[in-house]
Motif scaffolding. Sequence first.
Motif, PDB file in Angstrom:
ATOM      1  N   ILE A 109       0.538 -44.515 -26.617  1.00  0.00           N
ATOM      2  CA  ILE A 109       0.213 -43.102 -26.819  1.00  0.00           C
ATOM      3  C   ILE A 109       0.325 -42.835 -28.310  1.00  0.00           C
ATOM      4  O   ILE A 109       1.377 -43.036 -28.913  1.00  0.00           O
ATOM      5  CB  ILE A 109       1.163 -42.184 -26.025  1.00  0.00           C
ATOM      6  CG1 ILE A 109       1.010 -42.422 -24.519  1.00  0.00           C
ATOM      7  CG2 ILE A 109       0.894 -40.717 -26.365  1.00  0.00           C
ATOM      8  CD1 ILE A 109       1.967 -41.617 -23.662  1.00  0.00           C
ATOM      9  N   LYS A 110      -0.770 -42.395 -28.924  1.00  0.00           N
ATOM     10  CA  LYS A 110      -0.812 -42.238 -30.376  1.00  0.00           C
ATOM     11  C   LYS A 110      -0.452 -40.834 -30.853  1.00  0.00           C
ATOM     12  O   LYS A 110      -0.089 -40.650 -32.015  1.00  0.00           O
ATOM     13  CB  LYS A 110      -2.217 -42.586 -30.887  1.00  0.00           C
ATOM     14  CG  LYS A 110      -2.600 -44.046 -30.724  1.00  0.00           C
ATOM     15  CD  LYS A 110      -3.941 -44.293 -31.385  1.00  0.00           C
ATOM     16  CE  LYS A 110      -4.288 -45.767 -31.448  1.00  0.00           C
ATOM     17  NZ  LYS A 110      -5.536 -45.995 -32.224  1.00  0.00           N
ATOM     18  N   GLY A 111      -0.574 -39.857 -29.978  1.00  0.00           N
ATOM     19  CA  GLY A 111      -0.275 -38.483 -30.369  1.00  0.00           C
ATOM     20  C   GLY A 111      -0.240 -37.588 -29.152  1.00  0.00           C
ATOM     21  O   GLY A 111      -0.724 -37.957 -28.073  1.00  0.00           O
ATOM     22  N   VAL A 132     -10.514 -42.180 -35.193  1.00  0.00           N
ATOM     23  CA  VAL A 132     -11.777 -41.738 -34.601  1.00  0.00           C
ATOM     24  C   VAL A 132     -12.150 -42.701 -33.477  1.00  0.00           C
ATOM     25  O   VAL A 132     -12.042 -43.920 -33.628  1.00  0.00           O
ATOM     26  CB  VAL A 132     -12.887 -41.681 -35.662  1.00  0.00           C
ATOM     27  CG1 VAL A 132     -14.253 -41.468 -35.010  1.00  0.00           C
ATOM     28  CG2 VAL A 132     -12.604 -40.579 -36.672  1.00  0.00           C
ATOM     29  N   GLY A 133     -12.553 -42.165 -32.339  1.00  0.00           N
ATOM     30  CA  GLY A 133     -12.870 -42.978 -31.176  1.00  0.00           C
ATOM     31  C   GLY A 133     -11.779 -42.980 -30.135  1.00  0.00           C
ATOM     32  O   GLY A 133     -12.027 -43.349 -28.975  1.00  0.00           O
ATOM     33  N   ASP A 134     -10.560 -42.565 -30.518  1.00  0.00           N
ATOM     34  CA  ASP A 134      -9.494 -42.425 -29.531  1.00  0.00           C
ATOM     35  C   ASP A 134      -9.835 -41.299 -28.557  1.00  0.00           C
ATOM     36  O   ASP A 134     -10.672 -40.428 -28.852  1.00  0.00           O
ATOM     37  CB  ASP A 134      -8.160 -42.130 -30.219  1.00  0.00           C
ATOM     38  CG  ASP A 134      -7.606 -43.347 -30.960  1.00  0.00           C
ATOM     39  OD1 ASP A 134      -7.994 -44.472 -30.602  1.00  0.00           O
ATOM     40  OD2 ASP A 134      -6.792 -43.162 -31.884  1.00  0.00           O
ATOM     41  N   VAL A 173      -4.939 -41.474 -26.728  1.00  0.00           N
ATOM     42  CA  VAL A 173      -4.760 -42.902 -26.462  1.00  0.00           C
ATOM     43  C   VAL A 173      -6.005 -43.662 -26.909  1.00  0.00           C
ATOM     44  O   VAL A 173      -7.088 -43.076 -27.056  1.00  0.00           O
ATOM     45  CB  VAL A 173      -4.510 -43.160 -24.955  1.00  0.00           C
ATOM     46  CG1 VAL A 173      -3.318 -42.347 -24.454  1.00  0.00           C
ATOM     47  CG2 VAL A 173      -5.754 -42.851 -24.130  1.00  0.00           C
ATOM     48  N   PRO A 174      -5.892 -44.986 -27.112  1.00  0.00           N
ATOM     49  CA  PRO A 174      -7.080 -45.786 -27.419  1.00  0.00           C
ATOM     50  C   PRO A 174      -8.032 -45.808 -26.223  1.00  0.00           C
ATOM     51  O   PRO A 174      -7.606 -45.696 -25.073  1.00  0.00           O
ATOM     52  CB  PRO A 174      -6.512 -47.188 -27.681  1.00  0.00           C
ATOM     53  CG  PRO A 174      -5.051 -46.993 -27.916  1.00  0.00           C
ATOM     54  CD  PRO A 174      -4.658 -45.790 -27.128  1.00  0.00           C
ATOM     55  N   ILE A 217     -10.583 -35.732 -21.243  1.00  0.00           N
ATOM     56  CA  ILE A 217     -11.178 -34.433 -21.586  1.00  0.00           C
ATOM     57  C   ILE A 217     -11.907 -34.419 -22.931  1.00  0.00           C
ATOM     58  O   ILE A 217     -12.595 -33.444 -23.242  1.00  0.00           O
ATOM     59  CB  ILE A 217     -10.128 -33.309 -21.582  1.00  0.00           C
ATOM     60  CG1 ILE A 217      -9.099 -33.506 -22.699  1.00  0.00           C
ATOM     61  CG2 ILE A 217      -9.449 -33.208 -20.220  1.00  0.00           C
ATOM     62  CD1 ILE A 217      -8.166 -32.314 -22.877  1.00  0.00           C
ATOM     63  N   GLY A 218     -11.762 -35.468 -23.743  1.00  0.00           N
ATOM     64  CA  GLY A 218     -12.442 -35.419 -25.031  1.00  0.00           C
ATOM     65  C   GLY A 218     -12.235 -36.675 -25.849  1.00  0.00           C
ATOM     66  O   GLY A 218     -11.579 -37.624 -25.424  1.00  0.00           O
ATOM     67  N   GLU A 219     -12.818 -36.666 -27.043  1.00  0.00           N
ATOM     68  CA  GLU A 219     -12.783 -37.825 -27.931  1.00  0.00           C
ATOM     69  C   GLU A 219     -12.544 -37.376 -29.357  1.00  0.00           C
ATOM     70  O   GLU A 219     -13.038 -36.325 -29.792  1.00  0.00           O
ATOM     71  CB  GLU A 219     -14.103 -38.596 -27.847  1.00  0.00           C
ATOM     72  CG  GLU A 219     -14.163 -39.836 -28.735  1.00  0.00           C
ATOM     73  CD  GLU A 219     -15.521 -40.514 -28.686  1.00  0.00           C
ATOM     74  OE1 GLU A 219     -15.683 -41.560 -29.360  1.00  0.00           O
ATOM     75  OE2 GLU A 219     -16.421 -39.989 -27.996  1.00  0.00           O
TER      76      GLU A 219
END
Length: 340
Positions: free
Chosen positions: A239-241, A171-173, A305-306, A327-329
């Motif tokens: 890059i986390k996902g 959460v927060g990425d 990404v963070p 574009i979003g969080e």
Amino acid sequence: MDYQDAGVNIEAGRSFVDQIRRSVESTHNPQVLGGLGGFGGYFELPTGYENPVLVSGTDGVGTKLKIAQALNSHRTIGIDLVAMCVNDILTSGAKPLFFLDYLATGQLNPQQLRDVVEGVVEGCQLSGCALLGGETAEMPGFYGAGEYDVAGFCVGIVEKSKLLDGSQINVGDVAIGLSSSGVHSNGFSLIRKIVEVNDLNWSDRFDILGEQTLGKILLTPTQIYVKPILEALNSGMEIKGMAHITGGGLPENLPRCLKENQSIKINPESWPILPIFQWIADTGNVENSAMFDTFNMGIGLVIIVPQKRVIENIKWFKSQGVFAYEIGEVVEGNRTLIGL
């Protein structure tokens, strides 16, 4: 009677394989063992992996084929075919290794299918993978004159410790959208219906679309994101996902890279909508929610990404010729998209 009396030209099939052989082999690398003509393709796994995981994917191009066949323009279809597969396996962090294609037609048209294969070759070169082999099926009575269908299959590799499976996302990425080249390869059944109902032609031009014809714009090939993504990962950018935005648009595809207790709050005004999507919405009287549920709306791939790495990533992809937008969080939720 013989097979040719039934509509299958064996000699033409053999000649076709000979015609494409050099192009196919231009994609080969030292890991490819042998050449075309066997019952299977051989690929030696690259070295340097401690615990390699193979990632596979398969897809087609859908009814975009109808436009290519109507305009007798087939090369970009091959690029689409590769893109739909390699972009999918890329979301796990995998490097594409090799690709296979399947082409089925009513009657073999060597020039037509050679154009398709040349596009496949270009797509493989753009994604750095080998075209290992394929299959061409001549099926008279099953497909009409000039009709064909295609399917693609690819295999990639990733170190198990670097596999992107959603577990790294918090959460927060932040979600960064990478621009699409256009409609890509989804939603063409709706587009074709809009054209039919309004008695339009693929050769028509519209002010909102500029000088190119409608058909030319729609046949713009799907963006292949492999090289800039892999270079980013290899250079240490975090890059986390990832999510490949295909059928079902952002609402269906973006949540697929999240954990069960996460959602993404998106700002749909944070990137420019391409003119082709405005044309579709206006001409077909398509509601905004239906547009987002059907099309990529200008975002072909999303990376997570963070927060501290957002600016770095945006600058990187723009330097690679791919526009990128915050574009979003990631927020708490149940794997949904909030804000559309």
